[in-house]
Write an enzyme that holds these catalytic residues in place. Sequence first.
Site, mmCIF file in Angstrom:
data_model
loop_
_atom_site.group_PDB
_atom_site.id
_atom_site.type_symbol
_atom_site.label_atom_id
_atom_site.label_comp_id
_atom_site.label_asym_id
_atom_site.label_seq_id
_atom_site.Cartn_x
_atom_site.Cartn_y
_atom_site.Cartn_z
ATOM 1 N N TYR A 168 0.842 -1.203 0.000
ATOM 2 C CA TYR A 168 0.000 0.000 0.000
ATOM 3 C C TYR A 168 0.871 1.245 0.000
ATOM 4 O O TYR A 168 1.751 1.412 0.859
ATOM 5 C CB TYR A 168 -0.921 -0.007 1.218
ATOM 6 C CG TYR A 168 -2.150 0.868 1.060
ATOM 7 C CD1 TYR A 168 -3.328 0.340 0.544
ATOM 8 C CD2 TYR A 168 -2.138 2.212 1.434
ATOM 9 C CE1 TYR A 168 -4.471 1.117 0.410
ATOM 10 C CE2 TYR A 168 -3.276 2.999 1.289
ATOM 11 C CZ TYR A 168 -4.439 2.450 0.783
ATOM 12 O OH TYR A 168 -5.564 3.222 0.649
ATOM 13 N N TYR B 283 -5.543 5.638 -7.344
ATOM 14 C CA TYR B 283 -5.708 5.467 -5.893
ATOM 15 C C TYR B 283 -7.159 5.106 -5.626
ATOM 16 O O TYR B 283 -7.995 5.965 -5.401
ATOM 17 C CB TYR B 283 -5.306 6.765 -5.196
ATOM 18 C CG TYR B 283 -5.490 6.821 -3.701
ATOM 19 C CD1 TYR B 283 -5.034 5.797 -2.862
ATOM 20 C CD2 TYR B 283 -6.095 7.926 -3.106
ATOM 21 C CE1 TYR B 283 -5.186 5.887 -1.485
ATOM 22 C CE2 TYR B 283 -6.244 8.015 -1.734
ATOM 23 C CZ TYR B 283 -5.791 6.996 -0.933
ATOM 24 O OH TYR B 283 -5.944 7.088 0.429
#
Lengths: 468, 392
Positions: free
Chosen positions: B295, B345
């Site tokens: 991440y 994102y």
Amino acid sequence: MSDEMTDAQKEAFVAKLRRQVGNTGTAATARDPVNQPMIRHWCDAMEDANPLYVNPHSADAGPHGEIVAPPAMLNAWTMIGLVPRVNDPEDPASGVYAMLDEAGYVGVVATNSEHVYHRYLKLGDHLTGVVKLVDVSEEKQTALGIGHFVTTETEYHDQHGDHVGSMFFRILKFRPGTGRTASSSDSDSAAERSPRPRPSRNQDTDFFWQGSRAGELRIQQCLKCERLQHPPGTRCPACGATEMGYTTASGKGTLYSFVVAHHPRVPSFDYPLNIGLVELEEGVRLVTNITDCGSDQLKVGMPLEAWHMQTHEDVSLPVFRPARMPRNPTTLTFDEVSVGDEIPLCPIPLTPTLIVSTAIASRDYQEVHHDRDMAIKKGSEDIFMNILTSSGLSARYIGDWAGPGAVFKNLKIRLGAPNYPYDCMTMSGSVTAKREADGEAIAEISFRGQNSRGPHVSGTVDLALPRA
Amino acid sequence: MTLKYAYHTAIAGIGATPFTKDSGRTPMDQAVEACLAACEDAGLPPEKVNGMVTYSAEQNPEIEVARNLGISELTHFSMVHHGGGAACGVIAVACQAIYSGAADYVLCYRAFNERSWHRFGAGVQDRPAGAEAVEVSFSWSSPFGLVTPASWVAMFATRYMHEFGATTEDFGRVSVVDRAFAATNPYAHFFQRPITLEDHQNSRWIVEPLRLLDCCQETDGAQALLVTTAERAKDLKQTPAVIASAAQGVAEDQHMMRSYYRDNITGIPEMGLCARQLYQTSGLSADDIQTAIIYDHFTPLVLPQLEEFGFCGRGEAKDFIRDGHLEREGRLPINTNGGQLGEAYIHGLNGIAEGVRQIRGTSVNQIDNVENVLATAGTAVPTSALILSQPR
């Protein structure tokens, strides 16, 4: 009146101002010899605790063998004092000032002061100063207003005729209200700025905000096992007790981590914005702002001290600034100092008391340093620090770092943004050179004092340090 | 503790909308498109779906999405807390629902106009004061201007740099890796636009020590994943990406993005908790992972994640990265879709979809001989992670 001057008239006016350039005035002898009470006033006001200035015992053992005056007091001794000012028509500098006043250039700020010390002054020395008019500039537009720079040089002799020091000095005489920015615009924009996000509070956290409003940094403490925790909770996770109180923290801490925010910009804040994670000496951490410190001066581990910034009528936030540098009781030797050494930061909160008491202690009775109404009338936003104090505080900062036995050979400063009340000036400095000169070991120091508007003072000092 | 659903479930379908900066459509429209695409990818009629899981900050309620999809009955529906930290958490909850028998086919989705509508990066500056716990928690940071996700992460980054000697260049190397993969991914926002470390160092400060090129893309778009049992998945169209394990984690003295009060703030203990659960229940270790989706909302927290999962020692991620191990030919190529800095994102779900493609062998940046793929979720918040494996 000068608004209506033609170029030819301006030229004639400058020529008139410059008529006496190169001439010296009559010798002005100090009203009093170098004396302990004036030294004590100066040290009190400047918060300069060097014992060589006041403590005979320390002074006897020091490099001068007796009590000496702080060197930055050099031109305080011959200041005219609070007496009716009668301009001596023979004195070239006074004559220029009077002509400028008459022409509307009534605002005055000092911009440069360069002291050279041939020797430290001792109790009983009686000074005489002779002022030479060195230069009067063309009319210039400055941030403060349209005006002329006037430069003088003063030579100081003692009662025996020995040359003890000299001063190169420059002031700006300007017409109030002719500055680049109207003086009220800054305060207007501050008033329009949206307030910071208001802290949310409830029964579990109210003690913290009540404390901050009262100037206390309160940290939750378990009443049973005495463990501290922040942010507060409803119960002690360590021992399970539900009786929670608080302790008042000392406000001393160190910088554990930090960020400098640039984007996005929230209208309540000035950017770049220093945000720190401070570890209190009691052991807990909190997020806060690091004020009075350049973003490039932030360092993990730096010592900090808390103050309380009022942001709303009923809210103050605990924020931190660099801790005041402790005074070095011993004197650094030449070998202990290296080029590139940084002097720790030292904040100087600019209280009205500091500005007024230092002006008076340096015998500077110009209204702009103690009378707000007059200061505003003369084109300033408020009273502001006088240049002798800027010198005195710079010397205190360097002296506190180098130690009481370091000997100032000179002190050269240049002023920028004025030091107004309720701001804070943070001093920083570093060693820029080391050299031998006339049998002395000299460290050259460069320093700066920055307030919220920009650099107030920048300058250099040559310090003679003991070799061992 | 064992996660009984280990190896029991699989991701059978993936679907996404185009990732843009201004979709010109509603998030709902995109959510529905992504969900339909995931069903179509799996070859499952959408009306067979009987479970839906999404996560907080989602703007499209599952009942609205279900209605548009033509789903008449849902027997499991849930919302996992903590935004991007729940990216793998939604899969974990779907696994729990499926393993328990509460649902057969579960859609997990995220859809928003994060760039053209509300910008996530703007932070919490406009939150009104209130007495509730979540509002009170912001009082310890917002009045001081610490209001954006970038600033919350930056505070960890400075301390990490101080303790381990990492530099902003080490953060930049993560960005360069992401952008190199994005450059060869036609689906990525930064397709054909790689960067150099110099570009990174020249990009403007957002919140020191984070530069613009340390920050993820704010994106308009949607991603959906279809989860079912590994057995049922075999009967669908695609190679199943078996969920070896999926876990959530909250660690001691956890705060939302601002766990600054622990003895040590250079690690991510909640991610360590996920790592322990995953390795323990899957029987796998770092050595068994060929590629990973780490991440990357902001580059600095990629480093401690590598450490928490045992790819390198504590404080050694900078060396691991400097040695090129995250790159295409490295020991652990990461974020082969371009990551959230290079592709989009979508709060981690697009990364999990890339993990599925690596298992299927269909990634545009396919890594050789992929057996197991690690994917992690948002860091600094309560978080989650999962491992996808080849079907047995």
